[in-house]
Structures are given as C-alpha cells and as structure tokens.
Design a protein around this motif. Structure first.
Motif, mmCIF file in Angstrom:
data_model
loop_
_atom_site.group_PDB
_atom_site.id
_atom_site.type_symbol
_atom_site.label_atom_id
_atom_site.label_comp_id
_atom_site.label_asym_id
_atom_site.label_seq_id
_atom_site.Cartn_x
_atom_site.Cartn_y
_atom_site.Cartn_z
ATOM 1 N N ALA A 10 0.802 -1.220 0.000
ATOM 2 C CA ALA A 10 0.000 0.000 0.000
ATOM 3 C C ALA A 10 0.838 1.274 0.000
ATOM 4 O O ALA A 10 0.333 2.339 -0.311
ATOM 5 C CB ALA A 10 -0.927 0.005 1.210
ATOM 6 N N ILE A 11 2.143 1.176 0.340
ATOM 7 C CA ILE A 11 2.927 2.395 0.453
ATOM 8 C C ILE A 11 3.906 2.593 -0.709
ATOM 9 O O ILE A 11 4.804 3.415 -0.619
ATOM 10 C CB ILE A 11 3.699 2.427 1.790
ATOM 11 N N ALA A 12 3.717 1.847 -1.793
ATOM 12 C CA ALA A 12 4.651 1.971 -2.920
ATOM 13 C C ALA A 12 4.658 3.395 -3.452
ATOM 14 O O ALA A 12 3.638 4.065 -3.524
ATOM 15 C CB ALA A 12 4.280 1.003 -4.022
ATOM 16 N N LYS A 13 5.863 3.838 -3.845
ATOM 17 C CA LYS A 13 6.040 5.205 -4.322
ATOM 18 C C LYS A 13 5.955 5.307 -5.841
ATOM 19 O O LYS A 13 5.513 6.308 -6.362
ATOM 20 C CB LYS A 13 7.412 5.738 -3.888
ATOM 21 N N ASP A 14 6.417 4.288 -6.548
ATOM 22 C CA ASP A 14 6.594 4.422 -7.980
ATOM 23 C C ASP A 14 6.232 3.132 -8.708
ATOM 24 O O ASP A 14 7.038 2.212 -8.805
ATOM 25 C CB ASP A 14 8.052 4.811 -8.253
ATOM 26 N N LYS A 15 5.007 3.077 -9.241
ATOM 27 C CA LYS A 15 4.518 1.895 -9.942
ATOM 28 C C LYS A 15 5.394 1.571 -11.152
ATOM 29 O O LYS A 15 5.697 0.408 -11.412
ATOM 30 C CB LYS A 15 3.071 2.132 -10.363
ATOM 31 N N LYS A 16 5.842 2.559 -11.875
ATOM 32 C CA LYS A 16 6.681 2.338 -13.067
ATOM 33 C C LYS A 16 8.014 1.709 -12.681
ATOM 34 O O LYS A 16 8.548 0.874 -13.408
ATOM 35 C CB LYS A 16 6.910 3.640 -13.842
ATOM 36 N N ALA A 17 8.582 2.091 -11.547
ATOM 37 C CA ALA A 17 9.845 1.502 -11.096
ATOM 38 C C ALA A 17 9.655 0.021 -10.788
ATOM 39 O O ALA A 17 10.523 -0.798 -11.103
ATOM 40 C CB ALA A 17 10.368 2.242 -9.875
ATOM 41 N N VAL A 18 8.517 -0.347 -10.194
ATOM 42 C CA VAL A 18 8.210 -1.747 -9.900
ATOM 43 C C VAL A 18 8.134 -2.537 -11.204
ATOM 44 O O VAL A 18 8.747 -3.592 -11.354
ATOM 45 C CB VAL A 18 6.887 -1.865 -9.111
ATOM 46 N N GLN A 19 7.403 -2.018 -12.181
ATOM 47 C CA GLN A 19 7.261 -2.691 -13.470
ATOM 48 C C GLN A 19 8.621 -2.814 -14.167
ATOM 49 O O GLN A 19 8.957 -3.871 -14.713
ATOM 50 C CB GLN A 19 6.287 -1.927 -14.362
ATOM 51 N N ARG A 20 9.397 -1.758 -14.126
ATOM 52 C CA ARG A 20 10.694 -1.737 -14.801
ATOM 53 C C ARG A 20 11.613 -2.806 -14.218
ATOM 54 O O ARG A 20 12.294 -3.513 -14.949
ATOM 55 C CB ARG A 20 11.325 -0.347 -14.651
ATOM 56 N N ARG A 21 11.616 -2.941 -12.911
ATOM 57 C CA ARG A 21 12.446 -3.961 -12.264
ATOM 58 C C ARG A 21 12.093 -5.370 -12.704
ATOM 59 O O ARG A 21 12.953 -6.151 -13.070
ATOM 60 C CB ARG A 21 12.257 -3.905 -10.752
ATOM 61 N N TRP A 22 10.798 -5.693 -12.597
ATOM 62 C CA TRP A 22 10.356 -7.035 -12.947
ATOM 63 C C TRP A 22 10.655 -7.335 -14.413
ATOM 64 O O TRP A 22 11.136 -8.424 -14.738
ATOM 65 C CB TRP A 22 8.864 -7.211 -12.651
ATOM 66 N N LEU A 23 10.379 -6.385 -15.286
ATOM 67 C CA LEU A 23 10.652 -6.586 -16.711
ATOM 68 C C LEU A 23 12.137 -6.729 -16.982
ATOM 69 O O LEU A 23 12.561 -7.607 -17.741
ATOM 70 C CB LEU A 23 10.087 -5.432 -17.546
ATOM 71 N N TYR A 24 12.953 -5.900 -16.395
ATOM 72 C CA TYR A 24 14.388 -5.912 -16.658
ATOM 73 C C TYR A 24 15.010 -7.246 -16.240
ATOM 74 O O TYR A 24 15.749 -7.867 -17.009
ATOM 75 C CB TYR A 24 15.069 -4.748 -15.927
ATOM 76 N N ILE A 25 14.713 -7.695 -15.044
ATOM 77 C CA ILE A 25 15.293 -8.945 -14.549
ATOM 78 C C ILE A 25 14.816 -10.129 -15.387
ATOM 79 O O ILE A 25 15.609 -10.996 -15.766
ATOM 80 C CB ILE A 25 14.977 -9.131 -13.051
#
Length: 179
Positions: free
Chosen positions: A106-121
């Motif tokens: 619930a306290i995530a700051k940046d949805k795009k950063a989360v997506q970018r991480r999962w996609l990159y790895i």
C-alpha cells in the motif's frame, strides 16, 4: 533496456534502491532451486518446461513466479504468482503482464519503477538464455530492511528457443552497513 544503472559485483553487499545482480546466488533456497533446474537441463542450453514437475517444487511454489514471453520477450504474462509473493507484495499478479504490475504494498512510491524492475530482470534471463541472480531491495515500498533474493531461469517449450521464465524470490532482512 538501455540506460539502466543496475549494478552487480561487490556493490551487492551494500543497501541501495536498485537490484544488484550477482554472479552466483547467495541464498540457500535459490541455490537449491538452481540445482533442481540445472539437473533437469542436463547438457542442453536450457531446460524445457515439460522437464519441470510441480510435485518436485512443492516447497518452492509459494515463492515462485512463472511467466510466458509475449511479443518475443517485449513483455511477459504471469502464469503463476506464488501465494507467499501475493502476501508479501499485497497483489495477486497471476494472469497479469509484468508491465501491468502495480504497487508493492500500500505504500509503494513508484509503480513504473516496480514494473521496470520485474521486466528488466525477466528479460535478462530470457535474452541472455541463462539464469539470473539478483538481490532486490524493497525500495518502492520504503522497506529497505528487506531484500529479495531472486532467481530467473529461461525455459524452452519443446524447442530450442526460450519461451518462459521461471523464477523464485526468498526474502531476508538486510544488514545495514555504512560502507
């Protein structure tokens, strides 16, 4: 993904907000998971998804993610998102594209950063055609005291080209250091 600043090597021992790629896994369950996949791979470049038996992986299933490549690895659809991951991240992601992943808690700051991480790895394993190990801090949710030890491994689907990426994440508390 050009321009990424994800680091590896010695910096993996420092607490940062970026995933830290490792040459070899540190977490014992990641090592055990890798040994299972490597045993199924044998002399081939990659294991095939038909080689993997869910019955053999029961202890890992809550921590596993299985994704299927979409558009040649441009994105990935989540076929399985383990219950421990759902509980940890606060979102059921089975059936979603990695590019649709939302907040980590619930306290995530940046949805795009989360997506970018999962996609990159996931792309690193898929394109590199070999296992990828990372230590991932929970920066998006301001939980830098937690680190996910991850493995992502490409699998074929009856051929020689990667079609899926199977992975797992095991969480530990980080050690805060001033180096």
């Amino acid at each position: 993904m050009g321009g990424e600043s994800f680091s590896g090597g010695d910096s993996a021992r420092k607490i940062t907000e970026e995933p830290q790629f490792l040459d070899t896994p540190e977490h014992p369950l990641v090592i055990e998971f890798l040994n299972y996949i490597e045993g199924k791979r044998g002399a081939r470049e990659m294991a095939d998804r038909a080689d993997i038996s869910p019955a053999d992986l029961l202890r890992f299933l809550p921590n596993m993610i299985i994704t299927e490549a979409v558009n040649g690895g441009e994105d990935f659809r989540t076929r399985l998102f383990g219950t421990a991951l759902v509980e940890l991240l606060g979102e059921e992601r089975t059936g979603k594209l990695l590019s649709e992943f939302a907040e980590e808690g619930a306290i995530a700051k940046d949805k795009k950063a989360v997506q970018r991480r999962w996609l990159y790895i996931t792309r690193q394993a898929f394109i590199g055609r070999k296992p990828v190990f990372a230590k991932v801090p929970f920066a998006a949710s301001d939980r830098l005291y937690l680190a996910g030890h991850t493995i992502s491994v490409p699998l074929t689907a009856g051929g020689t080209e990667p079609a899926q990426v199977v992975g797992a994440m095991f969480v530990t508390h980080t050690e805060r250091r001033s180096d």
